[in-house]
Design an enzyme around this catalytic site. Sequence first.
Site, PDB file in Angstrom:
ATOM      1  N   HIS A 109      -4.540  -7.922  -0.107  1.00 22.32           N
ATOM      2  CA  HIS A 109      -3.864  -6.637   0.066  1.00 22.32           C
ATOM      3  C   HIS A 109      -3.123  -6.517   1.388  1.00 22.32           C
ATOM      4  O   HIS A 109      -2.077  -5.890   1.462  1.00 22.32           O
ATOM      5  CB  HIS A 109      -4.902  -5.517  -0.053  1.00 22.32           C
ATOM      6  CG  HIS A 109      -4.320  -4.144  -0.114  1.00 22.32           C
ATOM      7  ND1 HIS A 109      -3.591  -3.689  -1.187  1.00 22.32           N
ATOM      8  CD2 HIS A 109      -4.344  -3.119   0.784  1.00 22.32           C
ATOM      9  CE1 HIS A 109      -3.209  -2.440  -0.970  1.00 22.32           C
ATOM     10  NE2 HIS A 109      -3.641  -2.077   0.215  1.00 22.32           N
ATOM     11  N   ASP A 152       0.842  -1.186   0.000  1.00 20.92           N
ATOM     12  CA  ASP A 152       0.000   0.000   0.000  1.00 20.92           C
ATOM     13  C   ASP A 152       0.890   1.253   0.000  1.00 20.92           C
ATOM     14  O   ASP A 152       1.836   1.325  -0.778  1.00 20.92           O
ATOM     15  CB  ASP A 152      -0.960  -0.028   1.198  1.00 20.92           C
ATOM     16  CG  ASP A 152      -2.135   0.922   1.037  1.00 20.92           C
ATOM     17  OD1 ASP A 152      -3.124   0.532   0.399  1.00 20.92           O
ATOM     18  OD2 ASP A 152      -2.055   2.061   1.544  1.00 20.92           O
ATOM     19  N   TYR A 167      -3.849  11.135   0.948  1.00 18.79           N
ATOM     20  CA  TYR A 167      -4.252  10.916  -0.439  1.00 18.79           C
ATOM     21  C   TYR A 167      -4.297  12.235  -1.206  1.00 18.79           C
ATOM     22  O   TYR A 167      -3.837  12.316  -2.349  1.00 18.79           O
ATOM     23  CB  TYR A 167      -5.619  10.237  -0.486  1.00 18.79           C
ATOM     24  CG  TYR A 167      -5.552   8.767  -0.168  1.00 18.79           C
ATOM     25  CD1 TYR A 167      -5.580   7.807  -1.177  1.00 18.79           C
ATOM     26  CD2 TYR A 167      -5.453   8.326   1.153  1.00 18.79           C
ATOM     27  CE1 TYR A 167      -5.510   6.452  -0.886  1.00 18.79           C
ATOM     28  CE2 TYR A 167      -5.381   6.982   1.452  1.00 18.79           C
ATOM     29  CZ  TYR A 167      -5.406   6.047   0.437  1.00 18.79           C
ATOM     30  OH  TYR A 167      -5.313   4.708   0.723  1.00 18.79           O
TER      31      TYR A 167
END
Length: 477
Positions: free
Chosen positions: A453, A246, A396
Amino acid sequence: MWRQAVQEWRAAYDDCPARAVVAPIAVGAGGILLCWLAFRKKVRTIEMGDGWWGAGERPPASTEDESIRPFQIQTSDEEIQDLHHRLDQARFTPPLEDAKFHYGFNSNHLHKVVSHWRYQFDWRKQVEVLNAYPHFKTTIEGIEVHFIHVKPTHVPTGRKAKALMMIHGWPGSFYEFYRIIPLLTEPAAHGLNDDLVFEVICPSIPGFDFSEAPHKQGFDAFAAARICYKLMQRLGFQKFYLQGGDWGHRISTIISQMKPESVKGLHLNFFPLAKGGIRVLLSMLLGAYVPWLVGLTKEDARRVFPYFEKNVYSLLRESGYLHIQATKPDTVGCALNNSPVGLAAYILEKFSTWTDPEFRYLDDGGLERKISLDDLLTNVMIYWTTGSIVSSMRFYKENFTREYNKTPDYRVGIYVPTGLAAFPNELVHTPLLWAKERYKNIVTYSHMPCGGHFAAFEEPELLAHDIRHFITKVEKM
């Protein structure tokens, strides 16, 4: 005879009226060619720079406290009572009939999760679990950086523990690594060869968990990479290994581009394609039909295609959160920071579908197929008690700017030894052929048999084995 031929050629060249033009062009072209060849061999790096993320103006450099301070996670009756009060006030909207997890977190199952959280989950016990490893804080570029630093209790005679920094992502935390750490620091106790023992450092990305949030705009992956590198330097590690998934994949990759001389090896369990050349385009067009012709394996073809029918739609379905967090994180963050139930639904939905996309067909989202509910709620509690969901979402926005794919890390190759672990239920699959476009020194590439993930949380044994396999090969190089 050949000497005579050379003499005749020289005479003809000396009499040629274009000699004055041809010679400089030839010399110039040769020089350009030599420069190009030299440039190709040169390992380019990214400028590390510097920054200040504390409140107000930056004080003189000499005033920053560079000490490493022990830290313990704590809780209180008031904190737990406030949580219970908010859980008791939760409102649930009934799900559509047979909705499973197709509309997000199924509220019928959310009610069960909240009930367990309220009446069975023991936060005090989980705080003890969290404090089982040594925690520390230090101030870097004006903010407090939290990390755990786990040293092995036994290193075989004649051996030295390898320094390994493991960097988490969103919506995970340093707690993701609690199941894999003992496999790396105490291998003999788990039936593994103790010739390779690690000293593990897991930082909380600034703005996540117990690391202080930046007070200024612009804190991106480059700033996070610089802080992580400075942390390793402060701990006395001149050379070390990196591991990430990630956001951890991008941060550790950037460290490898900033300071390749310090990075002995880079291991990733998430490595999405940044941009592709002609080879990538051809493999996309022909890979479903003749994968062998364009450098793909059968496993690559199985995981990637049908690309446009399945994978692109899947990415669109799973990336709605990204569009929100990359544009207006504070708006939805305000709601999540005030509702533990909303926060749990938002975070745990990712632990469902990102672990296995087929889990959306289950009433319970398959949440406890890989990770216990207490472990999942512990991760949620780290966000809740630190109030870090908003600052973690801002990461983000700081990274997904209009020039996202033009940042320096996408223009510079990665030349440090690299190990890639491709888990089958990862959000995207990047074949070795594509990975080579960016990672120029791939030592190992593994098609992992299962997992998604959150590799360290889901499949700690598999990930630990792949890390050890990669670093063993690097150490022999």
